[in-house]
Design an enzyme around this catalytic site. Structure first.
Site, PDB file in Angstrom:
ATOM      1  N   HIS A 191       5.894   7.773   4.561  1.00  0.00           N
ATOM      2  CA  HIS A 191       5.747   6.625   5.449  1.00  0.00           C
ATOM      3  C   HIS A 191       4.579   6.746   6.422  1.00  0.00           C
ATOM      4  O   HIS A 191       4.042   5.735   6.859  1.00  0.00           O
ATOM      5  CB  HIS A 191       7.091   6.284   6.082  1.00  0.00           C
ATOM      6  CG  HIS A 191       7.967   5.712   5.024  1.00  0.00           C
ATOM      7  ND1 HIS A 191       7.941   4.379   4.720  1.00  0.00           N
ATOM      8  CD2 HIS A 191       8.775   6.297   4.118  1.00  0.00           C
ATOM      9  CE1 HIS A 191       8.735   4.168   3.685  1.00  0.00           C
ATOM     10  NE2 HIS A 191       9.261   5.314   3.310  1.00  0.00           N
ATOM     11  N   ARG A 298       9.216  -4.769   5.724  1.00  0.00           N
ATOM     12  CA  ARG A 298      10.078  -3.583   5.828  1.00  0.00           C
ATOM     13  C   ARG A 298      10.837  -3.646   7.154  1.00  0.00           C
ATOM     14  O   ARG A 298      10.405  -3.062   8.160  1.00  0.00           O
ATOM     15  CB  ARG A 298       9.235  -2.300   5.769  1.00  0.00           C
ATOM     16  CG  ARG A 298       8.607  -2.019   4.415  1.00  0.00           C
ATOM     17  CD  ARG A 298       7.919  -0.672   4.416  1.00  0.00           C
ATOM     18  NE  ARG A 298       7.631  -0.183   3.097  1.00  0.00           N
ATOM     19  CZ  ARG A 298       6.440  -0.272   2.475  1.00  0.00           C
ATOM     20  NH1 ARG A 298       5.434  -0.853   3.089  1.00  0.00           N
ATOM     21  NH2 ARG A 298       6.285   0.227   1.264  1.00  0.00           N
ATOM     22  N   ARG A 334      12.980  -7.846   3.243  1.00  0.00           N
ATOM     23  CA  ARG A 334      13.795  -6.849   2.559  1.00  0.00           C
ATOM     24  C   ARG A 334      14.865  -6.382   3.534  1.00  0.00           C
ATOM     25  O   ARG A 334      14.542  -6.032   4.679  1.00  0.00           O
ATOM     26  CB  ARG A 334      12.937  -5.662   2.135  1.00  0.00           C
ATOM     27  CG  ARG A 334      13.842  -4.564   1.626  1.00  0.00           C
ATOM     28  CD  ARG A 334      13.151  -3.366   1.143  1.00  0.00           C
ATOM     29  NE  ARG A 334      12.521  -2.586   2.181  1.00  0.00           N
ATOM     30  CZ  ARG A 334      11.757  -1.541   1.901  1.00  0.00           C
ATOM     31  NH1 ARG A 334      11.525  -1.215   0.658  1.00  0.00           N
ATOM     32  NH2 ARG A 334      11.213  -0.831   2.866  1.00  0.00           N
ATOM     33  N   GLU A 433      13.572  -0.208  -8.213  1.00  0.00           N
ATOM     34  CA  GLU A 433      12.928   1.039  -7.794  1.00  0.00           C
ATOM     35  C   GLU A 433      13.724   2.266  -8.226  1.00  0.00           C
ATOM     36  O   GLU A 433      13.430   3.387  -7.804  1.00  0.00           O
ATOM     37  CB  GLU A 433      12.632   1.030  -6.295  1.00  0.00           C
ATOM     38  CG  GLU A 433      13.754   0.560  -5.412  1.00  0.00           C
ATOM     39  CD  GLU A 433      13.335   0.441  -3.940  1.00  0.00           C
ATOM     40  OE1 GLU A 433      12.221   0.812  -3.573  1.00  0.00           O
ATOM     41  OE2 GLU A 433      14.169  -0.028  -3.151  1.00  0.00           O
ATOM     42  N   ASP A 457       9.307   4.323  -5.007  1.00  0.00           N
ATOM     43  CA  ASP A 457      10.549   5.014  -5.331  1.00  0.00           C
ATOM     44  C   ASP A 457      10.728   5.152  -6.837  1.00  0.00           C
ATOM     45  O   ASP A 457      11.266   6.155  -7.309  1.00  0.00           O
ATOM     46  CB  ASP A 457      11.741   4.268  -4.722  1.00  0.00           C
ATOM     47  CG  ASP A 457      11.914   4.628  -3.256  1.00  0.00           C
ATOM     48  OD1 ASP A 457      11.893   5.831  -2.947  1.00  0.00           O
ATOM     49  OD2 ASP A 457      12.034   3.722  -2.422  1.00  0.00           O
ATOM     50  N   ARG A 467       8.824  11.967  -3.006  1.00  0.00           N
ATOM     51  CA  ARG A 467       7.548  11.306  -2.674  1.00  0.00           C
ATOM     52  C   ARG A 467       6.886  11.862  -1.424  1.00  0.00           C
ATOM     53  O   ARG A 467       5.700  11.626  -1.192  1.00  0.00           O
ATOM     54  CB  ARG A 467       7.764   9.799  -2.554  1.00  0.00           C
ATOM     55  CG  ARG A 467       8.679   9.394  -1.428  1.00  0.00           C
ATOM     56  CD  ARG A 467       9.123   7.948  -1.583  1.00  0.00           C
ATOM     57  NE  ARG A 467       8.344   7.044  -0.754  1.00  0.00           N
ATOM     58  CZ  ARG A 467       8.649   5.764  -0.585  1.00  0.00           C
ATOM     59  NH1 ARG A 467       9.671   5.221  -1.211  1.00  0.00           N
ATOM     60  NH2 ARG A 467       7.907   5.008   0.187  1.00  0.00           N
ATOM     61  N   CYS A 504       5.567  -4.488  -5.357  1.00  0.00           N
ATOM     62  CA  CYS A 504       5.246  -4.305  -3.943  1.00  0.00           C
ATOM     63  C   CYS A 504       5.109  -2.825  -3.595  1.00  0.00           C
ATOM     64  O   CYS A 504       5.010  -2.468  -2.428  1.00  0.00           O
ATOM     65  CB  CYS A 504       6.281  -4.987  -3.053  1.00  0.00           C
ATOM     66  SG  CYS A 504       7.908  -4.253  -3.182  1.00  0.00           S
TER      67      CYS A 504
HETATM   68  C1  PEP Z   1       8.826   1.166  -2.986  1.00  0.00           C
HETATM   69  O1  PEP Z   1       9.699   2.022  -3.086  1.00  0.00           O
HETATM   70  O2  PEP Z   1       7.911   1.000  -3.842  1.00  0.00           O
HETATM   71  C2  PEP Z   1       8.793   0.267  -1.827  1.00  0.00           C
HETATM   72  C3  PEP Z   1       7.948  -0.719  -1.762  1.00  0.00           C
HETATM   73  O3  PEP Z   1       9.663   0.537  -0.808  1.00  0.00           O
HETATM   74  P1  PEP Z   1       9.414   1.689   0.318  1.00  0.00           P
HETATM   75  O4  PEP Z   1       8.032   2.238   0.097  1.00  0.00           O
HETATM   76  O5  PEP Z   1       9.580   1.054   1.628  1.00  0.00           O
HETATM   77  O6  PEP Z   1      10.488   2.661  -0.043  1.00  0.00           O
HETATM   78 MG    MG Z   2      11.431   1.886  -1.818  1.00  0.00          MG
END
Ligand code: PEP
Ligand code: MG
Length: 585
Positions: A191, A298, A334, A433, A457, A467, A504
């Protein structure tokens, strides 16, 4: 001069002095400060000790009031240590002798003392070792907090160097002064990386020991294109990067003109380009970059940027702000994706063994119905005022989706009973995901109005690669044929069922993957706003046949190396300027 290589996660170059944030729960690295900074380290130490004394005295008084004088005596030892001139002299002496940071001097002296306690024949001393760790952590906390507070109110531009940054720490940074982020930990879609891209500052993560190599005030070059951090660069390096920065700004100015043009291929196939946001205030710059709406909001950042949980009204206000800023453009909300690496204060207390496989996201919502319903009420109320869509994250089986929809229905009924307006036909989508959802896309397509593929994900769960873990970052790749097969299957299932599908995940905003995704049948991409002009420029330079040819060729490869090399080559042929920064030596 020293050059460190990490994972490039947000492009661009910054040349700036560093500010280093230590982590109070990890070993403090040895960091030498310039002579002129030694007095400041003494002062910082004195201030932190004083704050710790005050905090302990308050604790002692409270415990004495609640539990009586005996239990309160525990704090007597702590206070005694913090008033012990021998101990304090040793720490100050270390700063003087070695010109190190207050954090390092403190932790070294306390650790040496702890070793002596442990080796002591007296049990009493051995039992006191935990008190020493406690004390070290308490004082370090004040030292580290002081740096964090400084970063929130920076008076000068700086590169922030940290072991890791939580989403809430990243959200709190003073965005107008922080020029780049570099961290020991992290991966491409952690993040810190996502927020850095959203803010448009370069970031390099996964550097493993950058916090022990850089000292506050060191001049650093952060090269977010190639994943390099150059510490105390020489004149030649500085010249080279200044030249690059000039070319980069020229390219950006050129791209600025693309924002108002249509996102369509040379043969007039329209591609919808939307933006991913964490905060409503990102909307005006996203629209200025040419976003056709928000494909991913988000909402968990509403929970992460405050100490207390936002109530229904606060959430509703944030959604209304977003709607007003968007005008007629769509807003895909979301439902909050807390857990894993995004904890609220309340959740942080509940440590899980494998948080990414644990109670995160929709699972957390389904186990905390009150919180979830409040959130859905705010979303539904906002839906009466604009083109709002709701999207459930991390769906891994049908029951979960049906439960989420049922709860949404319950909330609609409540609003109906209360005579509160909402859009009863709100579009309901789900993120794909998790591999199980991708494999069952055909069934899910009968249950929702749209899909959005969350590749961040999907890659981690398909390849079993955390990740955010720098030690396995080289295994994390969207170009892996298994991931691409799942994406292709989802697009096919959606297109056959006439269910709109977008992507996304970060892949949607990475130049290399755009021709492939369009060639596989995607017509809607949602990405970090900064990436939109470049992606649009690429789309405007190709035809559908180019994209389909690329997708066909990629389908014949069985290794991610082949895939990524081929995609890079094809993309470079179309938009060579975008690769300029990646090739400077
Ligand atoms: C993803 O997992 O691709 C996504 C867009 O959600 P986040 O990155 O917020 O987990
Ligand atoms: Mg995600």
């Amino acid at each position: 001069m020293e050059i460190k290589k990490g994972i490039p996660v947000s492009p661009g170059v910054a040349i700036c002095p560093a500010v280093v944030i230590d982590a109070e729960d990890l070993t403090i690295p040895r960091r030498v400060v310039p002579d002129k900074d030694v007095d400041h380290q003494h002062q910082r130490l004195d201030d932190a000790i004083e704050s710790a004394r005050e905090q302990i005295a308050t604790l002692r008084d409270n415990v004495e009031k609640d539990l009586g004088p005996e239990p309160a005596k525990i704090f007597g030892f702590h206070l005694g240590m913090l008033h012990d001139p021998t101990l304090l002299d040793q720490i100050h002496q270390k700063i003087d002798d070695e010109h190190v940071t207050a954090e390092y001097a403190l932790s070294q002296v306390i650790r040496a003392l702890a070793q002596r306690f442990l080796a002591s024949a007296e049990q009493l001393f051995r039992e006191r070792v935990n008190d020493l760790w406690d004390l070290e952590k308490r004082v370090l906390h004040f030292l580290v907090e002081e740096v964090r507070a400084e970063i929130e109110h920076l008076a000068h531009e700086a590169v922030v160097v940290a072991h890791d940054l939580t989403p809430s720490q990243t959200a709190a940074l003073n965005k107008s002064k922080v020029r780049a982020l570099v961290t020991d930990a992290g991966g491409r879609t952690s993040h810190t990386a996502i927020v850095a891209r959203a803010v448009g500052i370069p970031a390099v993560v996964g550097l493993e020991d950058i916090t022990s190599v850089v000292t506050t005030s060191d001049m650093v070059i952060v090269d977010g294109n190639r994943g390099l951090v150059i510490i105390n660069p020489d004149e030649e390096q500085l010249e080279e990067y200044r030249g690059y920065l000039e070319r980069f700004h020229e390219f950006e100015a050129k791209l600025g003109k693309v924002a108002k043009l249509a996102a369509e291929t040379r043969d007039k196939q329209h591609i919808v380009l939307m933006a991913n946001i964490e905060f409503p205030n990102e909307i005006p710059p996203a629209l200025a970059k040419g976003a056709a709406g928000i494909g991913l909001y988000r909402t968990e950042y509403l929970f992460l940027s405050t100490e207390t949980e936002p109530d229904e009204e606060q959430q509703y206000e944030a959604f209304m702000e977003a709607i007003e800023l968007l005008g007629d453009h769509p807003l895909t909300i979301r439902t909050f994706d807390l857990g894993a690496d995004k904890y609220t204060q309340m959740q942080a207390a509940l440590q899980e063994r494998n948080p990414f496989l644990g109670c995160r996201s929709i699972r957390y919502c389904l186990q905390n119905l009150k919180l979830f319903k409040t959130h859905l009420r705010a979303i539904l109320r906002a839906s009466a005022h604009g083109d709002v869509r709701v999207m459930f994250p991390l769906i891994s089986n049908m029951l979960e989706l049906r439960q989420a929809k049922m709860i949404l229905n319950d909330v609609m009924e409540d609003l109906q009973d209360e005579g509160i307006k909402y859009n009863p036909n709100i579009k309901i989508g789900m993120m794909i995901e998790v591999p199980s959802a991708a494999m069952m896309a055909k069934s899910f397509a009968t249950e929702v109005d749209f899909f959005s593929i969350g590749t961040n994900d999907l890659v981690q769960y398909t390849l079993a690669v955390d990740r955010g873990n720098e030690h396995v970052a080289s295994l994390y790749s969207g170009a892996n044929p298994a991931v691409l097969k799942l994406i292709k299957d989802v697009i096919r299932a959606a297109n056959r069922a006439n269910v709109p599908v977008s992507c996304c995940g970060e892949m949607a905003g990475e130049l290399e993957y755009v021709m492939l995704m369009i060639g596989m049948g995607l017509r809607n991409l949602s990405m970090t706003p900064q990436a939109i002009p470049e992606i649009k420029q690429l789309i405007r330079s190709v035809t559908m046949r180019d994209c389909q040819r690329v997708a066909r060729r990629v389908a014949s490869y069985d290794s991610e190396r082949q895939v990524i090399n081929y995609l890079r080559e094809e993309t470079r042929k179309v938009i060579p300027e975008a690769f300029d920064g990646r090739s400077i030596a």
